[in-house]
Every structure is written in C-alpha cells, then in structure tokens.
Design a protein around this motif. Structure first.
Motif, PDB file in Angstrom:
ATOM      1  N   GLY A 112      55.235-147.875  -7.462  1.00  0.00           N
ATOM      2  CA  GLY A 112      55.470-146.469  -7.185  1.00  0.00           C
ATOM      3  C   GLY A 112      55.266-145.656  -8.443  1.00  0.00           C
ATOM      4  O   GLY A 112      55.714-146.044  -9.522  1.00  0.00           O
ATOM      5  N   GLY A 130      61.794-151.155   7.184  1.00  0.00           N
ATOM      6  CA  GLY A 130      61.501-151.102   5.762  1.00  0.00           C
ATOM      7  C   GLY A 130      60.467-152.129   5.359  1.00  0.00           C
ATOM      8  O   GLY A 130      59.989-152.918   6.165  1.00  0.00           O
ATOM      9  N   ARG A 131      60.146-152.151   4.067  1.00  0.00           N
ATOM     10  CA  ARG A 131      59.114-153.036   3.529  1.00  0.00           C
ATOM     11  C   ARG A 131      59.487-154.507   3.686  1.00  0.00           C
ATOM     12  O   ARG A 131      58.649-155.364   3.854  1.00  0.00           O
ATOM     13  CB  ARG A 131      58.886-152.689   2.050  1.00  0.00           C
ATOM     14  CG  ARG A 131      57.864-153.565   1.360  1.00  0.00           C
ATOM     15  CD  ARG A 131      56.486-153.370   1.980  1.00  0.00           C
ATOM     16  NE  ARG A 131      55.528-154.274   1.381  1.00  0.00           N
ATOM     17  CZ  ARG A 131      55.297-155.497   1.830  1.00  0.00           C
ATOM     18  NH1 ARG A 131      55.970-155.978   2.861  1.00  0.00           N
ATOM     19  NH2 ARG A 131      54.387-156.264   1.241  1.00  0.00           N
ATOM     20  N   ASP A 142      65.451-142.386   4.548  1.00  0.00           N
ATOM     21  CA  ASP A 142      65.023-142.305   3.149  1.00  0.00           C
ATOM     22  C   ASP A 142      63.713-141.545   3.094  1.00  0.00           C
ATOM     23  O   ASP A 142      62.990-141.435   4.099  1.00  0.00           O
ATOM     24  CB  ASP A 142      64.841-143.718   2.572  1.00  0.00           C
ATOM     25  CG  ASP A 142      64.588-143.696   1.061  1.00  0.00           C
ATOM     26  OD1 ASP A 142      64.919-142.679   0.416  1.00  0.00           O
ATOM     27  OD2 ASP A 142      64.057-144.689   0.544  1.00  0.00           O
ATOM     28  N   HIS A 144      60.503-140.759  -0.071  1.00  0.00           N
ATOM     29  CA  HIS A 144      60.097-140.929  -1.461  1.00  0.00           C
ATOM     30  C   HIS A 144      58.594-140.710  -1.557  1.00  0.00           C
ATOM     31  O   HIS A 144      57.896-140.595  -0.537  1.00  0.00           O
ATOM     32  CB  HIS A 144      60.474-142.317  -1.989  1.00  0.00           C
ATOM     33  CG  HIS A 144      60.040-143.453  -1.117  1.00  0.00           C
ATOM     34  ND1 HIS A 144      58.720-143.871  -1.026  1.00  0.00           N
ATOM     35  CD2 HIS A 144      60.741-144.256  -0.271  1.00  0.00           C
ATOM     36  CE1 HIS A 144      58.633-144.889  -0.206  1.00  0.00           C
ATOM     37  NE2 HIS A 144      59.839-145.145   0.282  1.00  0.00           N
ATOM     38  N   VAL A 147      54.087-145.249  -2.133  1.00  0.00           N
ATOM     39  CA  VAL A 147      54.191-146.587  -2.711  1.00  0.00           C
ATOM     40  C   VAL A 147      52.890-147.332  -2.414  1.00  0.00           C
ATOM     41  O   VAL A 147      52.393-147.307  -1.291  1.00  0.00           O
ATOM     42  CB  VAL A 147      55.389-147.349  -2.116  1.00  0.00           C
ATOM     43  CG1 VAL A 147      55.392-148.797  -2.580  1.00  0.00           C
ATOM     44  CG2 VAL A 147      56.691-146.665  -2.517  1.00  0.00           C
ATOM     45  N   GLN A 280      63.784-152.651  -0.071  1.00  0.00           N
ATOM     46  CA  GLN A 280      63.527-151.875   1.138  1.00  0.00           C
ATOM     47  C   GLN A 280      62.903-150.534   0.755  1.00  0.00           C
ATOM     48  O   GLN A 280      63.584-149.611   0.316  1.00  0.00           O
ATOM     49  CB  GLN A 280      64.826-151.650   1.905  1.00  0.00           C
ATOM     50  CG  GLN A 280      65.480-152.933   2.394  1.00  0.00           C
ATOM     51  CD  GLN A 280      64.656-153.627   3.468  1.00  0.00           C
ATOM     52  OE1 GLN A 280      64.267-153.016   4.450  1.00  0.00           O
ATOM     53  NE2 GLN A 280      64.383-154.911   3.265  1.00  0.00           N
ATOM     54  N   VAL A 281      61.601-150.426   0.893  1.00  0.00           N
ATOM     55  CA  VAL A 281      60.903-149.164   0.663  1.00  0.00           C
ATOM     56  C   VAL A 281      59.894-148.965   1.783  1.00  0.00           C
ATOM     57  O   VAL A 281      59.527-149.907   2.495  1.00  0.00           O
ATOM     58  CB  VAL A 281      60.167-149.131  -0.703  1.00  0.00           C
ATOM     59  CG1 VAL A 281      61.133-149.247  -1.854  1.00  0.00           C
ATOM     60  CG2 VAL A 281      59.100-150.219  -0.765  1.00  0.00           C
ATOM     61  N   SER A 283      56.223-148.422   3.050  1.00  0.00           N
ATOM     62  CA  SER A 283      54.866-148.681   2.568  1.00  0.00           C
ATOM     63  C   SER A 283      53.999-149.106   3.733  1.00  0.00           C
ATOM     64  O   SER A 283      54.440-149.900   4.577  1.00  0.00           O
ATOM     65  CB  SER A 283      54.879-149.780   1.493  1.00  0.00           C
ATOM     66  OG  SER A 283      53.573-150.108   1.103  1.00  0.00           O
TER      67      SER A 283
END
Length: 486
Positions: A112, A130-131, A142, A144, A147, A280-281, A283
């Motif tokens: 990121g 999540g990822r 969330d 952001h 990524v 956990q992001v 993408s």
C-alpha cells in the motif's frame, strides 16, 4: 482591414511565442532536476562487488544496508537496501526523503502506498470479504487507498515522501531490494537516505547507523563527508514519539493511552513485525489486477493518468515483456517513463537481464545515467573501463552483490556456466544504452574507411569487425566457439 490583419498576426506571434516559451521552460525544468546529481563526485580508480555491511534483525525479518559512504554509491548518489520478510510479516509504514525503486526478488505479497490528498477508493461494508478470505463482520466497515498485489519481478516506484507498507501473504520468504536516489531533485535535505517511520521503534537500528557514521568522522574524513553524515546520528522512535502526548491525543481526538500506543516507545519488534492472523485489507483478486495491467500496457498513452491513479508497479521478469530476446543468448527488458509514466517524475528507470550460460551482453555504455547492478541469480564476469582506458573492475558478480557503473563508463558482461540474472537501477527516466559491438553497434555505424584509418587495418578486417556479429545486444556463446575455430 490592415489593422485587423496586423492584430491577428500579432496574436498568432503571441501564441506561438508563449508556446515555445512553455516548451523551453519545461526543458529548463528538466535540466534543473538533473543538476542536483552533478554535486556528486566520480573520481573512481577501482570498483568492487559490494555486499551489505549492516544487518538488522526484526521480529519477522531482516533488513540489510550497503555502505552508503562507498565511493561508487556516492558517485551515483544512491543508497541500496534489502529486506527479507517472513510469511505473515509486515514491513511497517514509513516514507523516505528520496524517491525509490523496489524490485521484488522473490515471493509475493501486497503493498500500500499513501498518496497525499487522494481519496480512499477501496471501501467495504460490514459484510464484505477481506483479503484473508474470511468474513469481517466483527471488524465493521473499512476504507483505505489502493492496495497492490506484488510478485516476483515487479518494480515498485515510490516518490519521495510517499508512505508505504508491504505484507508477505505468500508461503515463502518475500525478498525486496530497494534503491533510493538521494541525489534526486526531490530530496531537499542532504545525501543521507533517511527513513521516517509512522510506526514501530527503530531506535536500535538508527543508533547503530549513527555510531558507525560517528566512527567514520573520527577517522578523519573530510568536511564535506561530515556534512553528509550530519543529521543521521540522532536516534529515536517513529515520528509520533517526538510529539507531546497531549498534542497527539487532541489531534486524533482520542484518549492519551491510544496516543501513547502511536509513539511505540516500548515496541521492540523492529521494523518488520508478525501479523497474528492473515492481514485483512481490501484488494482485488490477482487475476483481476493482471487483467488491468494488461489493459494499461495495451491502451495507456500516459495522458489518462492523474496523480491519484498513477501506476506504481510494473513486472519486468515476464519473458513476454522482453525488449531484446536471443533464444541462444538470453533476454533484456527495459522499464522507463514510456511504459511506467510515474518514472518521469522520479527520474529513474530499470532494466532486467537474463543471460544463459556463457552468453555475453554486448560491450556498451550508458549515455545519460549511472547504473547500479544487483545480481539476482547465478554469476557473471564483468569488466568496467573508464574514460582513460583504465580497467577499474574485472571480476565476478555473484547473487546478492551489487556494482555501480558510472555514466559513460564502458562495461561488458559474460554469464557463468549457470547463467546470470540481474536488475539494474538507472538514474534517468529514459536511460539509453549504446552498444559497441553487434548489429546495432557504434562500430557497425561507422564507415569502413574511418575504421581502416582509425585502427590501421585493411578493408577485409574492417568488414569483419563490422559484420562478423549479426546478433544485437545479447550474444550467444556459439559465435565465440566459431571464432576460436576460425
């Protein structure tokens, strides 16, 4: 009528003048960006294959530094760093005073980059996936910035001051080598590479680097070198640790306990930390990203990108992207501002080379850049010759070693019996190479009579010199065997 015609003509000249003036201003600005590099000195009598001189262990990996005070790195105005990130290891967020290129030597993960002023375009609700592949209802929503999935062979481009982080979500170790261009115009501080951490406590690492530099000062290096080291001798934690705790709490509108956690003063994990579970992001899946990359390669003309949507990544290990390919010798892939436009702002580019066993990369020189070569796999014999014909390097470059070739110095590479692979970082966004042998060489472009009189040879020898090697850039070893039989 005459007055109207004169007015129209004047307006045309006015527009033409300002158009030309704008072009001149752009070129002047470009030249000004390059002038910073002229402050470096390249009085090099001898080059050596360089290995890292400092090693710092973290909870989930290792960081290694090459000696930034070595004359060849000072000549190029760059610094070199390597990270080994273990599975589920997170390289903590930080930014640098200089633009950098990061090459993914091994493994996979995601990265990121936080571009100031750009929106958080990745958003989820409480039921999104999540990822890590699990539902994140308990975590809430969330959002952001973008990524990016990264894999072996990727080049990551980062402007100065852009904070970034990297996570290893693969099964093997993630290995990265990073070049920081400290002589770049974007660096307004000094020629020290400086990392500004947003998290963690890199105190030990900074203390050891500062002590090493203080020792060099005591050994009597010149005043200019002392100025170069000034500012890197203090130690400390991340940048939040220097603020007053109450100021931080007020700024984030949080309690003081949370503000103290930002300062990370008791954190002994280093700059690479373990993530307890999968990170956990948000993408896109890897296949979606690859399709998007292919679309850019097919359609991009460099105009559609805005600052917030600039591509920061390009893979140069894929054989399908090779610019030069010889099935008996190897391949060469170049990355510049034409296929990754952000490099125009960074004034950097890269090259990925693969030579099969005993193959040769034509003797050449870089017209407009320094080149920092990092050996990825195998080994090769390299010779470097400076302006006065003096051989300043004739030796082997092995996996994990680095060598700087200054601008215009002639260089030749020959792979060992196991082949040779490397990545070269170059200090120009459109680095150019001029081969001295082969089908596209300078020698082949010179008239026969000029060669005859320059080298005191006959016409047959001049023609052999020009036409005996039909390959371009990457040479197979078969020609050498034929020449020995001849």
């Amino acid at each position: 009528m005459a007055y109207s015609s004169l007015l129209s003509l004047s307006l045309c000249f006015f527009v033409l003048f300002h158009g030309c003036f704008a072009q001149i201003e752009q070129e002047t600005q470009r030249q000004r960006q390059q002038q910073q590099r002229f402050r470096t000195e390249c009085h090099i009598d001898n080059l050596n294959a360089q290995e890292p001189t400092q090693r710092f262990e973290s909870e989930a990996g290792v960081t290694e530094y090459w000696d930034q005070n070595d004359q060849q790195f000072q000549c190029a105005g760059v610094a070199l760093v390597r990270h080994f990130i273990q599975r589920r290891g997170l390289l903590l967020p930080s930014f640098s005073n200089a633009p950098q290129l990061i090459y993914v030597v091994q493994g996979r993960g995601f990265q990121g980059a936080v571009i100031p002023g750009c929106p958080e375009t990745f958003q989820s609700d409480s039921s999104s996936q999540g990822r890590g592949g699990r539902r994140s209802q308990q975590r809430g929503s969330d959002q952001h910035q973008k990524v990016r999935q990264i894999r072996e062979g990727d080049i990551l481009a980062l402007p100065a001051g852009v904070a970034h982080w990297i996570y290893n979500d693969g099964e093997s170790q993630l290995v990265l080598v990073s070049l920081l261009d400290t002589s770049n115009q974007a660096n307004q501080l000094d020629e020290n590479p400086r990392k500004f951490y947003l998290a963690g406590n890199p105190q030990q690492e900074q203390q050891q680097q500062g002590e090493r530099q203080r020792q060099r000062q005591r050994w009597g290096q010149g005043q200019g070198q002392s100025r170069r080291q000034e500012g890197s001798q203090q130690s400390g934690s991340n940048i939040f640790s220097g603020f007053d705790e109450d100021f931080l709490a007020d700024s984030f509108n949080v309690e003081n306990e949370l503000a103290r956690r930002l300062q990370s003063r008791d954190d002994q994990r280093g700059r690479i930390v373990f993530v307890q579970d999968e990170l956990q992001v948000l993408s896109p899946q890897r296949q979606e990203q690859e399709r998007e990359e292919r679309r850019w390669e097919r359609d991009d003309n460099g105009v559609e990108e805005t600052f917030c949507t600039l591509r920061l990544q390009h893979n140069i290990a894929d054989p399908r992207n090779a610019d030069v390919y010889n099935p008996r010798g190897g391949r060469l892939t170049s990355l510049n501002s034409l296929n990754l436009p952000i490099l125009r702002y960074l004034q950097l580019s890269a090259e990925r080379g693969v030579l099969y066993n005993n193959a040769i990369l034509a003797p050449h020189y870089n017209l407009n850049s320094h080149s920092v070569i990092f050996a990825i796999r195998g080994n090769g014999r390299i010779q470097v010759v400076r302006h006065d014909g003096q051989n300043i390097f004739d030796g082997e470059l092995r996996e994990g070693q680095a060598l700087t070739v200054p601008q215009n110095f002639a260089v030749i590479k020959k792979a060992g019996s196991e082949g040779f692979e490397w990545v070269a970082f170059k200090t120009n966004d459109n680095a150019m190479r001029n081969p001295l042998a082969g089908r596209l060489s300078a020698i082949r472009a010179i008239p026969e009579d000029v060669l005859i009189n320059s080298y005191r040879i006959n016409r047959e020898q001049a023609r052999r010199l020009k036409f005996s090697r039909d390959e371009s850039t990457v040479f197979s070893s078969e020609y050498s065997a034929q020449r020995r039989r001849y």
